[in-house]
Scaffold this active site. Sequence first.
Site, PDB file in Angstrom:
ATOM      1  N   SER A   4       0.848  -1.194   0.000  1.00 29.10           N
ATOM      2  CA  SER A   4       0.000   0.000   0.000  1.00 29.10           C
ATOM      3  C   SER A   4       0.881   1.240   0.000  1.00 29.10           C
ATOM      4  O   SER A   4       2.076   1.171   0.353  1.00 29.10           O
ATOM      5  CB  SER A   4      -0.889  -0.005   1.255  1.00 29.10           C
ATOM      6  OG  SER A   4      -1.504   1.245   1.465  1.00 29.10           O
ATOM      7  N   TYR A  50      -3.586   0.223   9.900  1.00 28.78           N
ATOM      8  CA  TYR A  50      -3.446  -0.216   8.513  1.00 28.78           C
ATOM      9  C   TYR A  50      -2.042   0.089   7.990  1.00 28.78           C
ATOM     10  O   TYR A  50      -1.380  -0.772   7.391  1.00 28.78           O
ATOM     11  CB  TYR A  50      -4.500   0.469   7.648  1.00 28.78           C
ATOM     12  CG  TYR A  50      -4.445   0.093   6.186  1.00 28.78           C
ATOM     13  CD1 TYR A  50      -4.985  -1.117   5.739  1.00 28.78           C
ATOM     14  CD2 TYR A  50      -3.860   0.931   5.249  1.00 28.78           C
ATOM     15  CE1 TYR A  50      -4.938  -1.470   4.400  1.00 28.78           C
ATOM     16  CE2 TYR A  50      -3.810   0.589   3.913  1.00 28.78           C
ATOM     17  CZ  TYR A  50      -4.358  -0.616   3.493  1.00 28.78           C
ATOM     18  OH  TYR A  50      -4.295  -0.952   2.160  1.00 28.78           O
TER      19      TYR A  50
END
Length: 257
Positions: free
Chosen positions: A145, A158
């Site tokens: 990510s 996250y």
Amino acid sequence: MPNRLDLTDRVAVVIGATSGLGRALAVGLAEHGAHVIPTGRREEHLEEACRDVEAAGGRTIRQPSDVRDRKSIDALRQAVLLQFGRVDILVNAAGYTFKEPTATMQEELWTCLIDTNLSGVLRACQSFYTPLKESGRGRIINLASLGSFLAFHQVAAYCAAKAGLLSLTRSLACEWASDGISVNAIAPGVFPSELNSEFVLDTPRGQEILMRTPMRRFGSPEELVGVAVLLASDAASFLTGQCIAVDGGYLASGVNS
């Protein structure tokens, strides 16, 4: 010249493929010749994903799995080996996010996300290690990510998980290179999906992301397929421990106006 991007008759397992980016990658690998097993927790979506793979020309089996349950992952591996006799490609795309102030975030929320987004990848890699080694050209592709590199407001769990995933990718690449297994990652930019659309579509957060993205748009899931095919193929035979960002220029960006 042989087509080194050809995946004909390779066997690929895509975990987290019942929707979103994982599903697009599963279909894309099938379109390039692979037999693909898309899997995930949500059995109600599994049938649709398998039909998409078959429509793209790949063979598959219906086998749900949960990355938080090692027995479930091991059962998936055994089902694939029973049907196909081998595994050449493992794609780890399972994950989720939430937005929460870190100062007041409950520890249970943190633990659950880390267990899914990071420890779940470890479970899958460990479970499929032996068949990937036996393949002789095993490929692991992890979905990282932008949060592997940057902080995003109020998504600390996250970002921590994805930073850890990038480190795990590099560590496994070094440990398993002698076993003929390449381990790489793809870092998508912002791709609106059911997991994040409420945060990025028609919101100030989304507008800031677009302002920081030189291409001035979000990504489409199909735009990840080319990189995944490269990393899964013989064309990437000397490529390991890397993370390729597919982000419209976000990580390269400085001042955009």
